[in-house]
Design a protein around this motif. Sequence first.
Motif, mmCIF file in Angstrom:
data_model
loop_
_atom_site.group_PDB
_atom_site.id
_atom_site.type_symbol
_atom_site.label_atom_id
_atom_site.label_comp_id
_atom_site.label_asym_id
_atom_site.label_seq_id
_atom_site.Cartn_x
_atom_site.Cartn_y
_atom_site.Cartn_z
ATOM 1 N N GLU A 280 -7.983 6.434 6.743
ATOM 2 C CA GLU A 280 -7.662 7.833 6.410
ATOM 3 C C GLU A 280 -8.640 8.742 7.132
ATOM 4 N N LYS B 175 -16.037 2.409 -4.184
ATOM 5 C CA LYS B 175 -14.960 3.201 -4.782
ATOM 6 C C LYS B 175 -14.576 2.774 -6.204
ATOM 7 N N MET C 21 -11.508 0.657 8.305
ATOM 8 C CA MET C 21 -11.526 -0.713 7.797
ATOM 9 C C MET C 21 -11.934 -1.595 8.967
ATOM 10 N N VAL D 61 0.871 -1.194 0.000
ATOM 11 C CA VAL D 61 0.000 0.000 0.000
ATOM 12 C C VAL D 61 0.900 1.234 0.000
ATOM 13 N N ILE E 230 -2.603 0.284 -4.457
ATOM 14 C CA ILE E 230 -2.537 -1.022 -3.808
ATOM 15 C C ILE E 230 -1.915 -1.948 -4.852
HETATM 16 P P1 AMP Z 1 -7.389 6.448 1.291
HETATM 17 O O1 AMP Z 1 -7.436 7.636 0.394
HETATM 18 O O2 AMP Z 1 -6.219 6.437 2.233
HETATM 19 O O3 AMP Z 1 -8.694 6.130 1.944
HETATM 20 O O4 AMP Z 1 -7.212 5.212 0.322
HETATM 21 C C1 AMP Z 1 -8.107 4.988 -0.755
HETATM 22 C C2 AMP Z 1 -8.580 3.570 -0.744
HETATM 23 O O5 AMP Z 1 -7.470 2.677 -0.802
HETATM 24 C C3 AMP Z 1 -9.319 3.207 0.521
HETATM 25 O O6 AMP Z 1 -10.656 3.565 0.461
HETATM 26 C C4 AMP Z 1 -9.123 1.701 0.542
HETATM 27 O O7 AMP Z 1 -10.020 1.076 -0.344
HETATM 28 C C5 AMP Z 1 -7.733 1.533 0.002
HETATM 29 N N1 AMP Z 1 -6.744 1.485 1.099
HETATM 30 C C6 AMP Z 1 -6.097 2.522 1.662
HETATM 31 N N2 AMP Z 1 -5.264 2.111 2.646
HETATM 32 C C7 AMP Z 1 -5.368 0.780 2.693
HETATM 33 C C8 AMP Z 1 -4.760 -0.242 3.492
HETATM 34 N N3 AMP Z 1 -3.837 0.052 4.423
HETATM 35 N N4 AMP Z 1 -5.142 -1.508 3.284
HETATM 36 C C9 AMP Z 1 -6.046 -1.816 2.345
HETATM 37 N N5 AMP Z 1 -6.652 -0.919 1.552
HETATM 38 C C10 AMP Z 1 -6.328 0.371 1.705
#
Ligand code: AMP
Length: 421
Positions: free
Chosen positions: A282, A213, A272, A140, A154
């Motif tokens: 986030e 998403k 999550m 990630v 990812i």
């Molecule tokens: P974020 O903008 O940080 O929310 O990341 C966008 C998307 O990426 C999230 O909605 C998740 O679907 C995925 N994502 C982000 N961080 C992780 C993580 N540590 N593990 C798995 N999926 C992630």
Amino acid sequence: MRLLVIGGGGREHALVWKIKQSPRVEKIFVVPGNGGMAEIAECRPDLSVGTELVDWAGAEAIDLVVIGPEAPLVAGLADDFTAAGLAVFGPGREAARLEGSKCLAKEVMEAAGVPTAGSRDFTDFQVARDYLDEQEPPFVIKADGLAAGKGVTIAMDIETAEAALRECLVDERFGEAGNKVVIEDFLSGQEVSVLAFVDGETVSVMPAAQDYKRIGDGDRGPNTGGMGAYSPVPFFDAAGQHDAVERVIKPIVKELRARGIEYKGILYAGLMVGENETKVLEFNVRFGDPETQVLLPRLQTDLVDIMEACAAGRLATVDPVWSTKKCLAVVMASAGYPDSPQTGDEIFGREQAGELDDVTVFHAGTKDENGQIVTSGGRVLNVTALGETFAQARDRAYEVAAQITFNGAQKRADIGLRVVQ
Ligand code: AMP
Ligand code: GLY
């Protein structure tokens, strides 16, 4: 009251729609607005979002400014309005860094004891690349700063992960926003969006929402800004809400206060929910899009009262009431979205579609071109319906979405399917 709303997407259309229901509101300006908001507010695409807008708002005797998107918040626009003596709903520059810097968000979470994925920050490509060798896929990789939803990769293999690092740290695809990256542990589970009103101290959490998403059915294809949403989230019950407030939202607000930063506005935690544990993915410092479109139709309290109370630091005096109805939104996106959205296509069937009870069509990327509503962005419309059950809300939303057409329109067919089955 006279309100100024900043933004031009589906989220802001929903905000303006809800604000309009307040008997206290006399006039709403939106900068820039879009083709759908013109019917209920005065859209001012001629005004630019920046410090000159502060003078304009002062001259127009605006009673409350509502800032929708993250970019102006991270740029410190709320502070500019506050300094000019105007009431504003939305966090200041320092507080908005919670979304503006993923590294900072991690550091604040660690200090506040908020559960999140383990991570490390990097500014040097080779150091980051060497670190990947010690990790297991999926990798990630996140650009530190704002990247319009495109900053997270990812990667299932090391080549893709390396390419993502290169894009940020070598090719500077995201400019300064990508000069630093976070590599974090992969989390599995179900994603839930938990949003709360915050007035610097008091927290009032909203029902949870779930966002889709990916562009394609079955969560396939590239990430988008969100292709649909629903609220509430059946598996994330009152206990889940309580936990999110006590273990995530309140500790963050408290930690920021300890640093001399007052958090006012919306604090949005992307969670999550794993088998054994819930962790933060986030933070966003604003309403979610399209979560707002499925939350506000369920809000029974005057939104202006709530936002004004947040701005004034007296949220404890307001008790927002939420309907038990279910709400679901289907996003209609343009051809080529998310990579290269096609614009300028006329939209047909909107009028007939708006006549069904409990259905609202929020506009995201539309504009009025000589009296015709045409597409002007990636996400075009959000067809939103309330129902006594998810099945009812879902049937209504899809029935109306089927009546609306434009060239190459894309929509997912499986929004909410998991909660009606
Ligand atoms: P974020 O903008 O940080 O929310 O990341 C966008 C998307 O990426 C999230 O909605 C998740 O679907 C995925 N994502 C982000 N961080 C992780 C993580 N540590 N593990 C798995 N999926 C992630
Ligand atoms: N729906 C995700 C977001 O607003 O960031």
